[in-house]
Design a protein around this motif. Structure first.
Motif, mmCIF file in Angstrom:
data_model
loop_
_atom_site.group_PDB
_atom_site.id
_atom_site.type_symbol
_atom_site.label_atom_id
_atom_site.label_comp_id
_atom_site.label_asym_id
_atom_site.label_seq_id
_atom_site.Cartn_x
_atom_site.Cartn_y
_atom_site.Cartn_z
ATOM 1 N N PRO A 1 -18.728 -43.095 -15.329
ATOM 2 C CA PRO A 1 -19.577 -42.047 -15.591
ATOM 3 C C PRO A 1 -19.704 -42.124 -17.079
ATOM 4 N N ASP A 2 -20.646 -42.070 -17.878
ATOM 5 C CA ASP A 2 -20.406 -41.935 -19.779
ATOM 6 C C ASP A 2 -20.383 -40.778 -20.035
ATOM 7 N N ALA B 1 -18.715 -33.477 -22.537
ATOM 8 C CA ALA B 1 -17.786 -34.273 -22.697
ATOM 9 C C ALA B 1 -17.652 -35.041 -24.696
ATOM 10 N N LEU B 2 -18.715 -34.596 -24.868
ATOM 11 C CA LEU B 2 -17.904 -35.074 -26.678
ATOM 12 C C LEU B 2 -17.237 -34.386 -27.360
ATOM 13 N N HIS C 1 -13.995 -34.911 -18.036
ATOM 14 C CA HIS C 1 -13.980 -36.319 -17.999
ATOM 15 C C HIS C 1 -14.936 -36.724 -16.496
ATOM 16 N N GLY C 2 -15.282 -35.984 -16.197
ATOM 17 C CA GLY C 2 -16.424 -36.421 -14.910
ATOM 18 C C GLY C 2 -15.740 -35.482 -12.872
ATOM 19 N N GLU C 3 -14.522 -34.634 -13.090
ATOM 20 C CA GLU C 3 -14.226 -34.148 -12.519
ATOM 21 C C GLU C 3 -14.598 -33.550 -12.061
ATOM 22 N N GLY C 4 -15.381 -32.694 -10.661
ATOM 23 C CA GLY C 4 -15.759 -31.620 -10.894
ATOM 24 C C GLY C 4 -17.132 -31.521 -10.507
ATOM 25 N N PRO D 1 -32.130 -40.994 -13.318
ATOM 26 C CA PRO D 1 -30.861 -41.559 -12.493
ATOM 27 C C PRO D 1 -30.063 -40.703 -12.290
ATOM 28 N N PRO D 2 -29.503 -40.784 -11.257
ATOM 29 C CA PRO D 2 -27.902 -39.911 -10.830
ATOM 30 C C PRO D 2 -27.092 -40.372 -12.210
#
Length: 788
Positions: free
Chosen positions: A449-450, A457-458, A463-466, A442-443
């Motif tokens: 965003p998780d 991210a861990l 953080h979801g940008e770019g 899934p997208p």
């Protein structure tokens, strides 16, 4: 009374269960490993043993003026300090070419080369003694680049021309040319409507096994030696050791200790001879365990490569020609570089029908670390080149990259550029179709965003940008078994007897169990052929004939084939015993559930009653059908036994601002011929994909001016569980009529094919060219050269 501990895993492994061939039998050593109770070679212990270690060169190239060991010998607790002058036999060894000194003689050729050995009563004492050895060097400028290697008049020789090879100078280890069809001429190029070319680089990858090189050498009463060792080929280790130790092979006895990973890095000798020399000199057992940095110096790595490719095709996408050059850096010594070159040349075109091919593959000697066998063995580097070319060509033609591959995919009956006809299933197009049709993950939800599923991210960096998603495809080809005329065989001994009132089969081979699951498969074969439930697997050692190397995806084919032959012979001997005793005339007899059974008349007699106090004990060799060496100038010849194919699809998320990559999913579809143990087969494919992921985005030994800069798991990064994505696997089982049970070697093909799919997905996400692996963060930001 001398006692040897740390051998728990080497005792007989009795496997109980009903799973024969085709069942998913669990590994008998799996629970021990999970609980931390499995004994590896580094756990071996002898009550009066000494500890061995080596002094290693800090320079990649130097002349040795003198070695002074006097201060080391004065240190209390030191029992021996050895240099090349103390070697009783040959001073050289080698897997294919005897070009490597046991201890450096008058020069060092790579960073970390062993110069002297110490045996002491404590490992710290041994290390302090090494620090007291004084070596006077004349440091020389190392020969490290392709340009320097190919200009020996300016930069010198790694090996003098007369030393080992008949080439024009001592910096060429091996080369192989290949020409098929019309080759690549101006006339052939004119047949193509579209042409694409590129230059590609592959960095030096390490096998990165977690268990360091280690073993225990014990002097024997007959003047020989018993060696407990983690290796991939017991008999070839012994063959190389005997001339150096000046002992007949029968007085060198090797037993496999617990192996903490291999992947090709244990095909060559590491500390075997060193431990033997020290044990024979001191008359005491000697244990050697490499530190992690010493392990990076003490085994070969994957050859770094520089490659140039040119492909031409018609407007409808049919390939017309491929012009290829592959240069492999073999480092200071030959190891298995000649065979790697043969693989790169013969497989470097990919699994495609190409009427006209020209290939030149070459391995160079340099003052870089020695390179040799690693999973994929020459096919990995080439796959990155030819699969990148397929994507380039598809873009130039405006075609779907999967459809271009399917259009040109080889199939059963086609001939490779070597002239060899493929005489077993080669479902390349079907693999590609299936991998493309598998559901996509899934997208990402752009609004929520998780963070756990984002690149980096861990570590709280992204953080979801770019974030940009990409999808890439690839397919690869890999040979199975030893090639080019090598008499590849394996030996198995099978014994059937009554123990505790039930029939029990014993299987004894010299196969090195390095994680591939052979011990499980051998028990499954014995259950299938002998109709018994209980099977005992004897420890692997040199008391039985050679099983060959645990490499080339060959052990299930070769040693599994030998177990099958031996078990069939035992079965036939038991049935003949019954014919003599009972006068059976049936021609449909077999063994099942502990009973001799006739398909027409039903059960005839229990095996325990027929055997009584007797045992049937037979040994058989399995030789595969012959191959032939490739012609050195044309590359023609039926040089390979079998071919394995795998197709992959990678889905990645890339943070184009930070240069971070997360592989979201890595899918594989592979033809395995027959899955003797489906659970193990899937695990092999997933493991191969994980190593391919490492090569794609993180793994590289950094070598600068011949010196290794990151010889630790702090600085040499490998994928962890946090980097490893879901790996859906689909198996095709299209039997090879020439192989035992129709099986096909499994372990290497996914490592060949998966890396290009990951890089293709990153290109799809970023639009960057990416001609080098591993892909680093600095290659991926929007400011990177070649960005959109």
């Amino acid at each position: 009374m001398r006692t040897l501990r740390g051998q728990k895993n080497l005792q007989d492994i009795r496997q109980t269960g009903g799973d024969g061939v085709g069942g998913s039998q669990l590994r008998p050593d799996g629970a021990l490993k999970v609980r931390g109770e499995f004994a590896y070679s580094s756990d071996l212990w002898h009550e009066d043993m000494l500890w061995g270690t080596a002094l290693r060169s800090p320079h990649p190239r130097a002349t040795i003026r003198s070695v002074d060991v006097s201060e080391a010998l004065r240190l209390p607790g030191v029992y021996a300090v050895l240099t090349h002058e103390d070697i009783p036999g040959s001073k050289y060894y080698g897997l294919e070419i005897q070009d490597q000194p046991v201890l450096a003689i008058d020069k060092v050729r790579h960073h970390g080369e062993a110069i002297a050995l110490v045996a002491a009563d404590h490992p710290e004492t041994a290390r302090r003694a090494v620090e007291r050895i004084r070596v006077e060097y004349e440091v020389l400028t190392p020969i490290t680049t392709e340009e320097q290697c190919l200009d020996p008049e300016t930069h010198g020789h790694v090996h003098e021309p007369h030393e080992y090879r008949s080439h024009g100078h001592g910096n060429i280890c091996h080369e192989q040319r290949l020409v098929s069809g019309l080759g690549v001429t101006d006339e052939v190029r004119a047949m193509a409507d579209v042409t694409v070319s590129g230059s590609y680089e592959v960095g030096m990858q390490d096998q990165a096994f977690l268990g360091p090189e280690s073993g225990l050498a014990v002097p024997a009463e007959d003047g020989g030696i018993d060696l407990y060792i983690a290796t991939q080929w017991l008999h070839v280790d012994r063959r190389q050791m005997a001339p150096v130790l000046a002992l007949p092979e029968e007085r060198i006895r090797l037993t496999l200790a617990g192996v903490g990973g291999a992947f090709g890095g244990r095909e060559d000798l590491s500390m075997q001879i060193h431990a033997g020399l020290l044990a024979l000199r001191t008359g005491r057992p000697v244990k050697i365990v490499y530190s992690r940095d010493e392990s990076f110096f003490g085994h070969v790595h994957r050859h770094p490569a520089r490659m140039t490719y040119e492909h031409g095709a018609t407007r409808d996408g049919r390939l017309v020609f491929a012009d290829c050059r592959i240069v492999l850096d073999g480092g200071a010594y030959a190891s298995s570089s000649p065979a790697v070159v043969g693989n790169a040349a013969s497989l470097g075109h990919g699994p495609y029908v190409i009427p006209n091919v020209r290939m030149h593959a070459i391995a160079l000697y340099s003052n870089n670390p020695p390179c040799g066998a690693m999973r994929g063995f020459g096919a990995v580097q080439a796959a990155f080149g030819y699969e990148t070319q397929m994507d380039k060509l598809a873009a130039a033609l405006g075609m779907d990259p999967v459809e271009l591959r399917r259009l040109n995919a080889m199939a059963e009956g086609d001939r490779l550029p070597t002239g060899q006809r493929i005489d077993s299933p080669a479902p390349v197009a079907e693999l590609l179709r299936r991998v493309k049709d598998m559901p996509l993950p899934p997208p990402l939800d752009p609004d929520r965003p998780d963070i756990r599923r984002l690149p980096g991210a861990l570590s709280n960096t992204s953080h979801g940008e770019g974030i940009v998603r990409g999808v890439g495809y690839s397919v690869g080809i890999k040979n199975v078994g030893f090639s080019e005329g090598f008499d590849d065989y394996s030996t198995a001994r099978v014994r059937l007897e009554v123990i505790g009132g039930e029939p029990v089969a014993m299987v004894h081979t010299a196969m090195a169990e390095v994680g591939q699951g052979g011990v499980t498969v051998h028990a499954q074969i014995a259950r299938t052929e002998l109709g018994v439930e209980q099977v005992t697997i004897q420890p692997a050692n040199t008391e039985v004939g050679s099983a060959g190397s645990t490499s080339a995806s060959r052990q299930t084919y070769m040693t599994g084939g030998a177990v099958k032959l031996a078990a069939e012979a035992v079965r036939q001997a038991l049935i003949e015993k019954g014919r003599r005793r009972y006068g059976w005339t049936h021609h449909d007899l077999t063994l099942s559930a502990g009973t001799v059974v006739s398909a027409s008349a039903g059960p005839l007699v229990a095996m325990v009653d027929l055997l009584g106090d007797d045992a049937i004990d037979l040994t058989r060799e399995h030789h595969h059908r012959p191959t032939v060496p490739f012609d050195k100038e044309t590359g023609q010849g039926s040089g390979h036994l079998q071919y394995s194919f795998c197709a992959n699809r990678a889905v990645v998320d890339v943070d184009v601002e930070l240069g971070l990559v997360k592989v979201v999913e890595l899918t594989a579809v592979q033809d395995v011929g027959k899955a003797l143990n489906p659970l193990s087969v899937v695990g092999q494919i997933q493991g191969g994909c994980a190593q391919a992921l490492g090569l794609a985005v993180m793994e590289e030994i950094v070598v600068k001016d011949g010196k290794v800069r990151n010889a630790s798991f702090t600085d040499y990064l490998i994928p962890t569980i946090l980097d490893t994505p879901p790996m859906p696997v689909e198996l095709l089982e299209l039997p090879d009529p020439h192989a035992p049970y129709g099986l096909r070697g499994v372990g290497e093909a996914p490592t060949v094919s998966a890396t290009p799919s990951i890089v293709a997905a990153i290109r799809d996400a970023t639009g960057l060219a990416l001609h080098r692996i591993p892909v680093r963060p600095e290659h991926l930001t929007t400011e990177a050269p070649g960005a959109r």
